[in-house]
Design an enzyme around this catalytic site. Structure first.
Site, mmCIF file in Angstrom:
data_model
loop_
_atom_site.group_PDB
_atom_site.id
_atom_site.type_symbol
_atom_site.label_atom_id
_atom_site.label_comp_id
_atom_site.label_asym_id
_atom_site.label_seq_id
_atom_site.Cartn_x
_atom_site.Cartn_y
_atom_site.Cartn_z
ATOM 1 N N SER A 144 0.807 -1.219 0.000
ATOM 2 C CA SER A 144 0.000 0.000 0.000
ATOM 3 C C SER A 144 0.841 1.270 0.000
ATOM 4 O O SER A 144 0.361 2.321 -0.395
ATOM 5 C CB SER A 144 -0.952 0.003 1.200
ATOM 6 O OG SER A 144 -0.249 0.248 2.383
ATOM 7 N N LYS A 186 0.598 3.760 6.843
ATOM 8 C CA LYS A 186 -0.207 4.706 6.056
ATOM 9 C C LYS A 186 0.205 6.140 6.363
ATOM 10 O O LYS A 186 0.749 6.425 7.428
ATOM 11 C CB LYS A 186 -1.696 4.546 6.402
ATOM 12 C CG LYS A 186 -2.334 3.241 5.944
ATOM 13 C CD LYS A 186 -2.646 3.253 4.469
ATOM 14 C CE LYS A 186 -3.430 2.013 4.059
ATOM 15 N NZ LYS A 186 -2.741 0.751 4.405
#
Lengths: 207, 207
Positions: free
Chosen positions: B121, B157
């Site tokens: 990600s 993230k």
DNA sequence: TAAACTACTATACAAAAGAATACGTGTCAA
DNA sequence: TTGACACGTATTCTTTTGTATAGTAGTTTA
């Protein structure tokens, strides 16, 4: 290893931190002073720690105390090269800016060095100010990232050796690949293969 | 750093090796004995080494000698966490897979740990199998990369705290950002900020 | 050519540091 | 309840160790 009492654990921690900070082990008296106890009591503690195998003492020697347990994991001192010149001795001490202790498991190969990246040509895999670890070798497999020396300029590029010559290509599409005819390729020297990248993300706008 | 004479270099090497082998630095007399010279001569050498910045001496202290330059540079043992569970003690020894000795200059902050990356990600900045260094802190500045714990799952993230809630966004456009209402945000715990990335390029097809 | 640096001998002294002696206290298992 | 053990105080003795004084020579540098 035998369990330590709370008191012994704090004494051991003190010794470890003393060694780390000072570069040399404490004396019996320094241990005593740190805990506000008498030298004799400190001797008892150190004896207990030795008996339980956490440290070693050389009898009669001042500061003759060395840690056994902790063990500063296997480290290898890897030189960080400030500049790379065509002059032969790549790892000559004049070129070594500093030397960083890295875990042995990260250091693959005998002759390795670190290099601070300057250009953007390998973005986004490798960015400016990254530290790359380079293993000294004169050939690399097709498409691997290598440090190439072109007229005293060290650059980071992917290397493609082909019948038509040598191609040095950055990952960044903004940079046009460098092509060398078989003749010109003689001026290009592969210094080594990039085997690792370290990037510091502190205080950066972009990753 | 100033150049050393041959003799000074051999003395420095002796001191380095003595420290490495014994765990504590030599005394003036031990240096003298090793070279078959008088203590005074050894003092001269050590004084020269100190003057040129290769070591530090604490006046009056026995073995009060510490290497500045080379030496097993200051290393910090940083734990590599195998898994991250919601259970409080993050750095509990059960979670520590191994501990890597890293140069102090790379370790920014008191409480740091390493984590092996699994997802894509955060590509291309951070890739699977990369090692990220995380400094433990419960808040990060807007847009910084953090390790977030969502229901026992640790993810990497970028964090955006907004009036409308909390947004966790990966750099990889293939991944849709996670949005949390102010209420839901309570279930998200920021474990720390990613302050470094290490990537091993050995045996990879593409960076 | 003088001054500074390097590399050493020989002797001496005082501070630093390890170890010994002599006790005192509380805990815990045999 | 006795003895081993962990932990502690106070004092003293002796060795280890850093440092000082006083020189001698050769080399390098300004």
């Amino acid at each position: 290893m035998k369990p330590l009492t709370d008191r012994q654990q704090t004494v051991l921690t003190f010794v470890e931190e003393f060694c780390e900070h000072q570069g040399y082990p404490p004396t019996v008296r320094e241990v005593a002073a740190a805990f506000g106890i008498q030298p004799r009591a400190a001797v008892d503690h150190l004896a207990a720690l030795r008996r339980k195998g956490y440290l070693h003492r050389e009898p009669g020697l001042s500061r003759g105390l060395s840690l056994t347990s902790k063990s500063p994991g296997p480290v290898v001192e890897v030189p960080l090269l400030g500049r790379i010149a065509a002059g032969q001795p790549l790892l000559a001490s004049e070129n070594v800016e500093e030397t960083l202790p890295l875990p042995r498991s990260w250091v693959r190969g005998e002759e390795v060095f670190l290099l601070k990246v300057t250009g953007e040509s390998m973005a986004p895999v490798i960015l400016p100010d990254d530290l790359v670890m380079v293993r000294v070798q004169s050939r690399v497999a097709r498409g691997e990232i290598a440090v190439a020396l072109i007229d005293d300029d060290a650059t980071l590029k992917r290397v493609y050796e082909e019948a038509g010559g040598l191609v040095l290509k950055g990952d960044n599409p903004d940079f046009t690949p460098l092509r060398f005819s078989p003749d010109e390729a003689a001026d290009v020297k592969i210094l080594g293969k990039v085997v690792g990248v370290y990037r510091n993300l502190e205080g950066k706008r972009r990753g």
